[in-house]
Write a protein that holds these residues in place. Structure first.
Motif, PDB file in Angstrom:
ATOM      1  N   ILE A 125       0.841  -1.204   0.000  1.00 39.90           N
ATOM      2  CA  ILE A 125       0.000   0.000   0.000  1.00 39.90           C
ATOM      3  C   ILE A 125       0.876   1.255   0.000  1.00 39.90           C
ATOM      4  N   ASN A 126       1.892   1.272   0.864  1.00 38.71           N
ATOM      5  CA  ASN A 126       2.789   2.427   0.912  1.00 38.71           C
ATOM      6  C   ASN A 126       3.500   2.645  -0.420  1.00 38.71           C
ATOM      7  N   GLU A 127       3.941   1.550  -1.040  1.00 37.01           N
ATOM      8  CA  GLU A 127       4.620   1.649  -2.334  1.00 37.01           C
ATOM      9  C   GLU A 127       3.675   2.208  -3.402  1.00 37.01           C
ATOM     10  N   HIS A 128       2.427   1.774  -3.380  1.00 31.07           N
ATOM     11  CA  HIS A 128       1.431   2.267  -4.334  1.00 31.07           C
ATOM     12  C   HIS A 128       1.323   3.789  -4.269  1.00 31.07           C
ATOM     13  N   PHE A 129       1.115   4.315  -3.077  1.00 34.28           N
ATOM     14  CA  PHE A 129       0.921   5.761  -2.932  1.00 34.28           C
ATOM     15  C   PHE A 129       2.217   6.537  -3.120  1.00 34.28           C
ATOM     16  N   ASP A 130       3.318   6.025  -2.584  1.00 36.19           N
ATOM     17  CA  ASP A 130       4.600   6.737  -2.717  1.00 36.19           C
ATOM     18  C   ASP A 130       5.042   6.825  -4.178  1.00 36.19           C
ATOM     19  N   ALA A 131       4.962   5.714  -4.905  1.00 36.28           N
ATOM     20  CA  ALA A 131       5.381   5.711  -6.308  1.00 36.28           C
ATOM     21  C   ALA A 131       4.461   6.585  -7.156  1.00 36.28           C
ATOM     22  N   TRP A 132       3.155   6.501  -6.891  1.00 35.51           N
ATOM     23  CA  TRP A 132       2.194   7.329  -7.641  1.00 35.51           C
ATOM     24  C   TRP A 132       2.507   8.804  -7.455  1.00 35.51           C
TER      25      TRP A 132
END
Length: 135
Positions: A11-18
């Motif tokens: 979840i963190n990777e999803h938002f951080d990368a976006w």
């Protein structure tokens, strides 16, 4: 079953990368058989093509969307979030708040996303993100 840490990391990777506009990193966070119901009620979007087209349609014509998770609850392999999306439609600022549910597989990759949101009154989102009429 993924661990809670795997779900949190996905979840963190999803938002951080976006929010970093890092398409390669964002795309790598999904399983090859990802299913997008974005939004729920619209056509299912599946696989690597769905990842590519979701990114392209979100950022077309120079649009920028920032995603802010306001509340996250993790249960087993799923995370339910309240998310604020801030961007623009046809040059006008738009803020959407919705519910998003993510399923993470045993490899720690997002394999299913279901979103619930409605565009603000008077705004029409890109047709790629439209609901199918049940009429």
């Amino acid at each position: 079953m993924p661990t809670k840490d795997q779900v949190e990391n996905a979840i963190n990777e999803h938002f951080d990368a976006w929010n970093a506009m890092d398409q390669e990193r964002w795309s790598a966070n999904f399983s090859d058989d990802i299913v997008f119901e974005d939004p729920y009620g619209g056509p299912l979007k599946t696989g690597r093509d769905a990842v590519k087209h979701s990114w392209e349609n979100s950022f077309k014509d120079g649009a920028v969307w920032k995603l802010e998770p306001l509340l996250t609850q993790i249960c087993l392999d799923q995370a339910a979030l309240v998310v604020r999306s801030t961007g623009s439609v046809k040059g006008k600022p738009v803020t959407l708040e919705g519910i998003e549910i993510y399923t993470v597989n045993d490899q720690g990759k997002v394999c299913h996303i279901r979103t619930y949101f409605n565009p603000p009154e008077g705004f029409e989102l890109d047709p790629y993100f439209s609901q199918v009429s049940k009429d």
